[in-house]
Design a protein around this motif. Sequence first.
Motif, PDB file in Angstrom:
ATOM      1  N   SER A 210     -38.952  16.732  47.289  1.00 10.38           N
ATOM      2  CA  SER A 210     -38.448  16.450  45.951  1.00 10.38           C
ATOM      3  C   SER A 210     -39.036  17.432  44.937  1.00 10.38           C
ATOM      4  CB  SER A 210     -38.815  15.018  45.555  1.00 10.38           C
ATOM      5  OG  SER A 210     -38.292  14.705  44.289  1.00 10.38           O
ATOM      6  N   PRO A 211     -38.195  18.135  44.164  1.00 10.41           N
ATOM      7  CA  PRO A 211     -38.718  19.060  43.151  1.00 10.41           C
ATOM      8  C   PRO A 211     -39.461  18.305  42.055  1.00 10.41           C
ATOM      9  CG  PRO A 211     -36.341  18.820  42.909  1.00 10.41           C
ATOM     10  CD  PRO A 211     -36.720  18.114  44.176  1.00 10.41           C
ATOM     11  N   ASN A 212     -40.488  18.931  41.501  1.00  7.55           N
ATOM     12  CA  ASN A 212     -41.229  18.309  40.412  1.00  7.55           C
ATOM     13  C   ASN A 212     -40.849  18.954  39.079  1.00  7.55           C
ATOM     14  OD1 ASN A 212     -42.628  20.743  40.292  1.00  7.55           O
ATOM     15  ND2 ASN A 212     -44.446  19.955  41.310  1.00  7.55           N
ATOM     16  N   VAL A 213     -41.559  18.577  38.034  1.00  9.22           N
ATOM     17  CA  VAL A 213     -41.202  19.037  36.701  1.00  9.22           C
ATOM     18  C   VAL A 213     -41.353  20.550  36.572  1.00  9.22           C
ATOM     19  CG1 VAL A 213     -43.520  18.656  35.753  1.00  9.22           C
ATOM     20  CG2 VAL A 213     -41.550  18.572  34.246  1.00  9.22           C
ATOM     21  N   PHE A 214     -42.306  21.134  37.300  1.00  3.03           N
ATOM     22  CA  PHE A 214     -42.501  22.581  37.210  1.00  3.03           C
ATOM     23  C   PHE A 214     -41.391  23.338  37.940  1.00  3.03           C
ATOM     24  CE2 PHE A 214     -46.725  20.667  36.785  1.00  3.03           C
ATOM     25  CZ  PHE A 214     -47.072  21.165  35.548  1.00  3.03           C
ATOM     26  N   THR A 215     -40.880  22.765  39.023  1.00  7.46           N
ATOM     27  CA  THR A 215     -39.736  23.370  39.718  1.00  7.46           C
ATOM     28  C   THR A 215     -38.549  23.461  38.774  1.00  7.46           C
ATOM     29  OG1 THR A 215     -40.522  22.112  41.655  1.00  7.46           O
ATOM     30  CG2 THR A 215     -38.461  23.335  41.877  1.00  7.46           C
ATOM     31  N   PHE A 216     -38.257  22.343  38.108  1.00  4.43           N
ATOM     32  CA  PHE A 216     -37.149  22.333  37.152  1.00  4.43           C
ATOM     33  C   PHE A 216     -37.400  23.319  36.014  1.00  4.43           C
ATOM     34  CE2 PHE A 216     -36.292  18.164  39.096  1.00  4.43           C
ATOM     35  CZ  PHE A 216     -34.910  18.238  39.244  1.00  4.43           C
ATOM     36  N   SER A 217     -38.621  23.349  35.510  1.00  7.83           N
ATOM     37  CA  SER A 217     -38.938  24.214  34.377  1.00  7.83           C
ATOM     38  C   SER A 217     -38.704  25.686  34.712  1.00  7.83           C
ATOM     39  CB  SER A 217     -40.387  23.997  33.949  1.00  7.83           C
ATOM     40  OG  SER A 217     -40.755  24.875  32.920  1.00  7.83           O
TER      41      SER A 217
END
Length: 552
Positions: free
Chosen positions: A393-400
């Motif tokens: 699961s991607p985290n907030v930094f992946t999305f950023s």
Amino acid sequence: MQFWAPRVPISKVFLASLFHGRSSLVESSSPPSPSSPSSTFWFVKVVCTLCIRRSPSLAFVETDYFRVNLNPSVAFAVVYHINSRLNNPDLAFTFFRCSRLRLNLIHLEPTFDLLLRSLCQMGRHDSAELVYQYMKSDGFLPDSSVLDFVVSSFANAGKFRIAEEILIARAEYCNEKDELVSSFVYNNFLSMLTNKNRIDDAVLFFKSHILRLKSFCPDTCSFNIVMRGLCRASKVDKAFEFFDVMRSFSCSPDLVTYNTLINGLCRVGKVDRAEELLREIKVQSEFSADVVTYTSVISGYCKLGKTDAAAFLFEEMINNGIRPNLFTFNAIIDGFGKKGEVASASKMYERMTATGFRPDVVTFTSLIDGHCRCGDLGQGIHLLNEMNEKRVSPNVFTFSVLISALCKENRLNEARDLLNQLKWREDIVPPPFVYNPVIDGYCKAGNVDEANAIVAEMEAKGCVHDKMTFTILILGHCMKGRMFEAIGMYNKMLSVGCVPDNITMSSLISCLRKAGMAREANEIEQKALFSVSSSSKRSNPVRNNMNVTVAV
């Protein structure tokens, strides 16, 4: 049934009848004697019953009968039964305090220990502290069997003063008896201080009561705990002060000591000094460097962009028979990625999977970031899809990372789609830096309404705007000619305590004047001057005129 506390001697049969609910029994003429075990047990049962029925006043303890029959041993039995059998420490404490204050009863040491432990277990630390004060005034201290629990409980509750007081008092008592407090107890206390970010208190305790007064006999673990806290606070030089005096206390540094100092040096960017310590480990025979030692230095070099030095240490570690772990691989992959060396990062990723490690979200995020830095956004998106396939699961930094890269290429709709995925992730509350690039992109494209919609989504997710968010929106409304909306956003910025910078202020004032709104521009400028003046007076009343001039 109503219970009452007679002020004349009453018989065992009558009290027994009250206890068992048989009031029709005939009262005998003489009071019971507490001398036999059966009578004592019976008396305890009666007192417990009366405590339950008559709490919290417990006025019955003032009766002549109880004055005669209540002694420290019976009182302990009462406290034990109320506390343990009836599971009511509060009532046991009330009985304890009432019997002490009204009957001047001096309780036994086990009574104090029992109450201290049970009250701390229940989170009644104020009552427990009062028990300790009574205990100390009666010449007792917590027994070694409860010392660690009581000290730890008080410290966990944030009552470090009383925890330290108990620990020091016990140490002084043991020193008089030529005994020692277990190192586990005070090491645990030191650890709790450092874990609560009270490193200055830990250092003061260590220097005062261990180094100077010698209240405790430190071991290597004691020094390691304080050095770890100092290194976490980036006070590595002070940590080395303790390192230098260890041997004078017959404490030899171990691998934990070196790993702590190496990690601390890498935190503050002194990686070359950290590698010197690594070499120092190699020349002594007591222990050898492990994967933690190498990983700290490798990560430190990667953060400085010295990927060649990191790669050299990585190969050295493997040649020395030390198997890298997931953190080692992630550190060097991230270092290669941030340096733009995506080919090296990809090769390290292949070695990692070949070694049997399963990539996690940190691995993928580092690879995605590396490809995006090199302009290969397509590969970054491919890696995101690979994450989903492998159920990472991607985290907030992946999305950023991806959102920022998409916005730089003006692919706002795709960035918006990623934000929509975040909307349904209950486990993530994105910080403002995730939203800001998309809001900025839509504002620059003239689509302020879409930017406002994203802001509404931010608020719905519980994300608080930062200075950048407000500045983007103010300028976006100004560019669109929505001057009153820009002023409203500026006022909202002030109302939440977010202080605008010079760029925000000058841009808003300039736009207002260009729009023929000189009066509004002057009002905002005057408010800004007044705010700077008030802040200067509070911080330095002598130099406030100079501060205002500089600000203007």
